[in-house]
Design a protein around this motif. Sequence first.
Motif, PDB file in Angstrom:
ATOM      1  N   TYR A  12       0.699  15.248   2.902  1.00  0.00           N
ATOM      2  CA  TYR A  12       0.746  14.768   1.519  1.00  0.00           C
ATOM      3  C   TYR A  12       1.586  13.497   1.412  1.00  0.00           C
ATOM      4  CZ  TYR A  12       2.674  13.914  -3.003  1.00  0.00           C
ATOM      5  OH  TYR A  12       3.104  13.257  -4.125  1.00  0.00           O
ATOM      6  N   PHE A  13       2.787  13.509   1.986  1.00  0.00           N
ATOM      7  CA  PHE A  13       3.676  12.360   1.843  1.00  0.00           C
ATOM      8  C   PHE A  13       3.119  11.117   2.531  1.00  0.00           C
ATOM      9  CE2 PHE A  13       6.847  15.751   0.958  1.00  0.00           C
ATOM     10  CZ  PHE A  13       7.299  15.267  -0.262  1.00  0.00           C
ATOM     11  N   VAL A  14       2.427  11.289   3.639  1.00  0.00           N
ATOM     12  CA  VAL A  14       1.801  10.132   4.305  1.00  0.00           C
ATOM     13  C   VAL A  14       0.752   9.519   3.392  1.00  0.00           C
ATOM     14  CG1 VAL A  14       0.261   9.447   6.181  1.00  0.00           C
ATOM     15  CG2 VAL A  14       2.288  10.822   6.678  1.00  0.00           C
ATOM     16  N   LEU A  15      -0.060  10.350   2.738  1.00  0.00           N
ATOM     17  CA  LEU A  15      -1.069   9.830   1.809  1.00  0.00           C
ATOM     18  C   LEU A  15      -0.414   9.150   0.609  1.00  0.00           C
ATOM     19  CD1 LEU A  15      -3.902  12.525   1.588  1.00  0.00           C
ATOM     20  CD2 LEU A  15      -4.062  10.215   2.499  1.00  0.00           C
ATOM     21  N   ALA A  16       0.588   9.803   0.026  1.00  0.00           N
ATOM     22  CA  ALA A  16       1.234   9.276  -1.180  1.00  0.00           C
ATOM     23  C   ALA A  16       1.903   7.927  -0.903  1.00  0.00           C
ATOM     24  CB  ALA A  16       2.258  10.275  -1.701  1.00  0.00           C
ATOM     25  N   PHE A  17       2.614   7.842   0.209  1.00  0.00           N
ATOM     26  CA  PHE A  17       3.302   6.600   0.553  1.00  0.00           C
ATOM     27  C   PHE A  17       2.334   5.576   1.154  1.00  0.00           C
ATOM     28  CE2 PHE A  17       7.095   8.920  -0.221  1.00  0.00           C
ATOM     29  CZ  PHE A  17       8.144   8.022  -0.286  1.00  0.00           C
ATOM     30  N   GLY A  18       1.460   6.036   2.039  1.00  0.00           N
ATOM     31  CA  GLY A  18       0.574   5.110   2.744  1.00  0.00           C
ATOM     32  C   GLY A  18      -0.337   4.353   1.802  1.00  0.00           C
ATOM     33  N   MET A  19      -1.009   5.066   0.900  1.00  0.00           N
ATOM     34  CA  MET A  19      -1.925   4.415  -0.031  1.00  0.00           C
ATOM     35  C   MET A  19      -1.175   3.417  -0.916  1.00  0.00           C
ATOM     36  SD  MET A  19      -4.442   6.231  -2.804  1.00  0.00           S
ATOM     37  CE  MET A  19      -5.214   5.266  -4.114  1.00  0.00           C
ATOM     38  N   ALA A  20       0.013   3.817  -1.394  1.00  0.00           N
ATOM     39  CA  ALA A  20       0.790   2.945  -2.267  1.00  0.00           C
ATOM     40  C   ALA A  20       1.297   1.716  -1.519  1.00  0.00           C
ATOM     41  CB  ALA A  20       1.959   3.718  -2.869  1.00  0.00           C
ATOM     42  N   TRP A  21       1.938   1.928  -0.403  1.00  0.00           N
ATOM     43  CA  TRP A  21       2.582   0.822   0.289  1.00  0.00           C
ATOM     44  C   TRP A  21       1.577  -0.168   0.869  1.00  0.00           C
ATOM     45  CZ3 TRP A  21       7.787   2.074   3.156  1.00  0.00           C
ATOM     46  CH2 TRP A  21       8.679   2.614   2.227  1.00  0.00           C
ATOM     47  N   ILE A  22       0.437   0.312   1.329  1.00  0.00           N
ATOM     48  CA  ILE A  22      -0.575  -0.607   1.852  1.00  0.00           C
ATOM     49  C   ILE A  22      -1.108  -1.493   0.737  1.00  0.00           C
ATOM     50  CG2 ILE A  22      -2.906  -0.753   2.819  1.00  0.00           C
ATOM     51  CD1 ILE A  22      -2.211   1.760   4.472  1.00  0.00           C
ATOM     52  N   ALA A  23      -1.461  -0.878  -0.397  1.00  0.00           N
ATOM     53  CA  ALA A  23      -1.983  -1.666  -1.521  1.00  0.00           C
ATOM     54  C   ALA A  23      -0.918  -2.625  -2.051  1.00  0.00           C
ATOM     55  CB  ALA A  23      -2.463  -0.736  -2.629  1.00  0.00           C
ATOM     56  N   TRP A  24       0.307  -2.142  -2.162  1.00  0.00           N
ATOM     57  CA  TRP A  24       1.376  -2.978  -2.708  1.00  0.00           C
ATOM     58  C   TRP A  24       1.763  -4.105  -1.758  1.00  0.00           C
ATOM     59  CZ3 TRP A  24       4.883   1.609  -4.651  1.00  0.00           C
ATOM     60  CH2 TRP A  24       4.281   2.166  -5.793  1.00  0.00           C
ATOM     61  N   PHE A  25       1.524  -3.926  -0.475  1.00  0.00           N
ATOM     62  CA  PHE A  25       1.831  -4.980   0.495  1.00  0.00           C
ATOM     63  C   PHE A  25       0.999  -6.228   0.207  1.00  0.00           C
ATOM     64  CE2 PHE A  25       1.285  -6.923   4.802  1.00  0.00           C
ATOM     65  CZ  PHE A  25       2.606  -7.297   4.989  1.00  0.00           C
ATOM     66  N   PHE A  26      -0.257  -6.010  -0.201  1.00  0.00           N
ATOM     67  CA  PHE A  26      -1.106  -7.152  -0.547  1.00  0.00           C
ATOM     68  C   PHE A  26      -0.575  -7.854  -1.795  1.00  0.00           C
ATOM     69  CE2 PHE A  26      -4.105  -4.640   2.007  1.00  0.00           C
ATOM     70  CZ  PHE A  26      -4.579  -5.627   2.871  1.00  0.00           C
ATOM     71  N   SER A  27      -0.112  -7.076  -2.770  1.00  0.00           N
ATOM     72  CA  SER A  27       0.481  -7.679  -3.970  1.00  0.00           C
ATOM     73  C   SER A  27       1.739  -8.462  -3.620  1.00  0.00           C
ATOM     74  CB  SER A  27       0.823  -6.594  -5.001  1.00  0.00           C
ATOM     75  OG  SER A  27      -0.335  -6.022  -5.529  1.00  0.00           O
ATOM     76  N   LEU A  28       2.534  -7.901  -2.717  1.00  0.00           N
ATOM     77  CA  LEU A  28       3.769  -8.565  -2.294  1.00  0.00           C
ATOM     78  C   LEU A  28       3.456  -9.932  -1.664  1.00  0.00           C
ATOM     79  CD1 LEU A  28       6.667  -6.798  -0.390  1.00  0.00           C
ATOM     80  CD2 LEU A  28       5.999  -9.138   0.122  1.00  0.00           C
ATOM     81  N   LEU A  29       2.496  -9.926  -0.747  1.00  0.00           N
ATOM     82  CA  LEU A  29       2.135 -11.178  -0.084  1.00  0.00           C
ATOM     83  C   LEU A  29       1.571 -12.176  -1.089  1.00  0.00           C
ATOM     84  CD1 LEU A  29       0.483  -9.871   3.211  1.00  0.00           C
ATOM     85  CD2 LEU A  29       2.817 -10.706   2.885  1.00  0.00           C
ATOM     86  N   GLY A  30       0.759 -11.680  -2.033  1.00  0.00           N
ATOM     87  CA  GLY A  30       0.182 -12.566  -3.033  1.00  0.00           C
ATOM     88  C   GLY A  30       1.237 -13.151  -3.955  1.00  0.00           C
ATOM     89  N   SER A  31       2.220 -12.341  -4.335  1.00  0.00           N
ATOM     90  CA  SER A  31       3.258 -12.814  -5.257  1.00  0.00           C
ATOM     91  C   SER A  31       4.139 -13.885  -4.626  1.00  0.00           C
ATOM     92  CB  SER A  31       4.121 -11.641  -5.721  1.00  0.00           C
ATOM     93  OG  SER A  31       5.005 -11.207  -4.689  1.00  0.00           O
ATOM     94  N   ARG A  32       4.205 -13.900  -3.318  1.00  0.00           N
ATOM     95  CA  ARG A  32       5.043 -14.880  -2.617  1.00  0.00           C
ATOM     96  C   ARG A  32       4.225 -16.040  -2.040  1.00  0.00           C
ATOM     97  NH1 ARG A  32      10.239 -13.290  -1.908  1.00  0.00           N
ATOM     98  NH2 ARG A  32      10.716 -11.189  -2.673  1.00  0.00           N
ATOM     99  N   GLY A  33       2.949 -16.095  -2.381  1.00  0.00           N
ATOM    100  CA  GLY A  33       2.109 -17.201  -1.949  1.00  0.00           C
ATOM    101  C   GLY A  33       1.694 -17.150  -0.499  1.00  0.00           C
ATOM    102  N   ILE A  34       1.934 -16.028   0.156  1.00  0.00           N
ATOM    103  CA  ILE A  34       1.565 -15.899   1.571  1.00  0.00           C
ATOM    104  C   ILE A  34       0.084 -15.587   1.713  1.00  0.00           C
ATOM    105  CG2 ILE A  34       2.008 -14.583   3.694  1.00  0.00           C
ATOM    106  CD1 ILE A  34       4.828 -14.035   2.601  1.00  0.00           C
TER     107      ILE A  34
END
Length: 277
Positions: A12-34
């Motif tokens: 459960y925790f792998v799914l909860a964290f994995g789905m969130a962190w992977i999707a948010w990583f793209f937002s992070l890169l986008g917000s910093r212009g990477i």
Amino acid sequence: MHPSFRTPAWFYFVLAFGMAWIAWFFSLLGSRGILPLSPVAQLICLFVGSFGPFVGAFVAAYRDGGWPAVREFAGRSLRYRMGLIYFLAAMLLVPVAAGLSMAWLASHGGPPFAFAMPLSHLPLLYVELLLIGGSINEEFGWAYAIDRLQQRYNLLWAAVLLGVIWGCWHIPLFFIVGLTQSFMPFWAFLIFTVALRIAIVWGYASNRQSILIALLFHTASNVCFNLYTIVDRSPRHDERGFIGTALIMLAVSLLIALTARCYRAQSSIMTMETGAK
């Protein structure tokens, strides 16, 4: 009584964290212009990632007991019968704590006490935040998580641990430019999530594992960030409003932990079991 669990908790925790962190990583890169992502694409990634706990809980529930387990679990969100004290706490506890903090800030060099939005907008805002603002996205998952953590810890320690886990789940958001979390001190946010989770679990456990009351607590908490200027986004970056809210919530959560029947009963059971060994 908790259902029988066939799915490992780590799944459960792998799914909860994995789905969130992977999707948010793209937002992070986008917000910093990477990464060349439009603001809309970044918002979509944030929204999709926020459903990590929800998806993880229902996948795990299905693995535990098939569709009957899924129906039982989802049905907890319709358990509307709750004590008045729990309902009032769910609706008012965090808003009152935030209001007290902002009133204190106003008397100690902060901006004058004022609402950041017209009160007439509150009902619609509440519904929006309930449906798409994080409550449904998360609280089904954290309900599943608290049931699993109780397999190894008494209720209070499970609530504290889940509060830490909940706070850490948000870590990528602190690095995304412009998000509310990026203006907060993480240590104060962690105090806030632990304190609020103790209150939420108190309501959840005292009302037949009602996910509905957890949704109400979470939504009222999110409303506060729109009702008051708790998080200062100005160049002054005054963090005292949010820190004060977190500390008031901590004091309230300690009172709940010491007096709530659900926590005291669990502690007594654990003490008896330890003495019997």
